[in-house]
Design a protein around this motif. Sequence first.
Motif, PDB file in Angstrom:
ATOM      1  N   PHE A 102       1.134   5.659   0.522  1.00  0.00           N
ATOM      2  CA  PHE A 102       0.532   6.903   0.997  1.00  0.00           C
ATOM      3  C   PHE A 102       1.520   8.025   0.726  1.00  0.00           C
ATOM      4  O   PHE A 102       2.676   7.792   0.410  1.00  0.00           O
ATOM      5  CB  PHE A 102       0.137   6.826   2.477  1.00  0.00           C
ATOM      6  CG  PHE A 102       1.279   6.696   3.458  1.00  0.00           C
ATOM      7  CD1 PHE A 102       1.809   7.821   4.080  1.00  0.00           C
ATOM      8  CD2 PHE A 102       1.805   5.452   3.777  1.00  0.00           C
ATOM      9  CE1 PHE A 102       2.845   7.696   5.003  1.00  0.00           C
ATOM     10  CE2 PHE A 102       2.824   5.323   4.698  1.00  0.00           C
ATOM     11  CZ  PHE A 102       3.356   6.443   5.313  1.00  0.00           C
TER      12      PHE A 102
ATOM     13  N   ARG B 116      -4.849  -0.161   5.479  1.00  0.00           N
ATOM     14  CA  ARG B 116      -4.961   1.289   5.261  1.00  0.00           C
ATOM     15  C   ARG B 116      -5.130   2.060   6.574  1.00  0.00           C
ATOM     16  O   ARG B 116      -4.596   3.153   6.725  1.00  0.00           O
ATOM     17  CB  ARG B 116      -6.105   1.589   4.297  1.00  0.00           C
ATOM     18  CG  ARG B 116      -5.750   1.298   2.850  1.00  0.00           C
ATOM     19  CD  ARG B 116      -6.790   1.834   1.890  1.00  0.00           C
ATOM     20  NE  ARG B 116      -7.990   1.024   1.856  1.00  0.00           N
ATOM     21  CZ  ARG B 116      -8.177  -0.004   1.031  1.00  0.00           C
ATOM     22  NH1 ARG B 116      -7.240  -0.347   0.177  1.00  0.00           N
ATOM     23  NH2 ARG B 116      -9.300  -0.679   1.047  1.00  0.00           N
TER      24      ARG B 116
ATOM     25  N   GLN C  64       0.862  -1.176   0.000  1.00  0.00           N
ATOM     26  CA  GLN C  64       0.000   0.000   0.000  1.00  0.00           C
ATOM     27  C   GLN C  64       0.898   1.225   0.000  1.00  0.00           C
ATOM     28  O   GLN C  64       2.004   1.190   0.558  1.00  0.00           O
ATOM     29  CB  GLN C  64      -0.890   0.046   1.249  1.00  0.00           C
ATOM     30  CG  GLN C  64      -2.057  -0.897   1.217  1.00  0.00           C
ATOM     31  CD  GLN C  64      -3.169  -0.402   0.317  1.00  0.00           C
ATOM     32  OE1 GLN C  64      -3.614   0.736   0.419  1.00  0.00           O
ATOM     33  NE2 GLN C  64      -3.611  -1.259  -0.572  1.00  0.00           N
TER      34      GLN C  64
ATOM     35  N   ASP D  49      -2.817   5.112   7.655  1.00  0.00           N
ATOM     36  CA  ASP D  49      -3.419   6.421   7.902  1.00  0.00           C
ATOM     37  C   ASP D  49      -2.923   7.026   9.211  1.00  0.00           C
ATOM     38  O   ASP D  49      -2.685   8.227   9.296  1.00  0.00           O
ATOM     39  CB  ASP D  49      -4.948   6.325   7.933  1.00  0.00           C
ATOM     40  CG  ASP D  49      -5.559   6.131   6.557  1.00  0.00           C
ATOM     41  OD1 ASP D  49      -4.854   6.311   5.543  1.00  0.00           O
ATOM     42  OD2 ASP D  49      -6.756   5.771   6.498  1.00  0.00           O
TER      43      ASP D  49
END
Length: 119
Positions: free
Chosen positions: A9, A58, A7, A62
Amino acid sequence: MMYELSQRFRFEAAHTLEREVETESSRRIHGHTYHAEVTLRGLPDPATGMLMDLGRFRQALDEVQQVLDHHLLNEVEGLDQPTLEGLCAFIAARLAGPLPRLASVRVWRASGDSCKLSL
């Protein structure tokens, strides 16, 4: 077979650095757009077919992103050095608990500079 699940970000942050070259510009507060990629490695759970639920993955990212985004990295508690290497180590340390299958953390800036920590 071993699987990897990743993932990404991004975050915007500022810092200052003490360096031997480009000293003047590095000492001034300046900012970058950073990107991070976190990779897990392992075997999927036989019952769910997932290495990890992406929603939980996620959520963990976050929480780290909020600690870094729009902050002066020199003031982030637990971040020893606001370098690419320091960011990799910080992110890995924050995620080691919630993501026990953590395999690597990569951080790069929009300018192309990059660092990867393999665990």
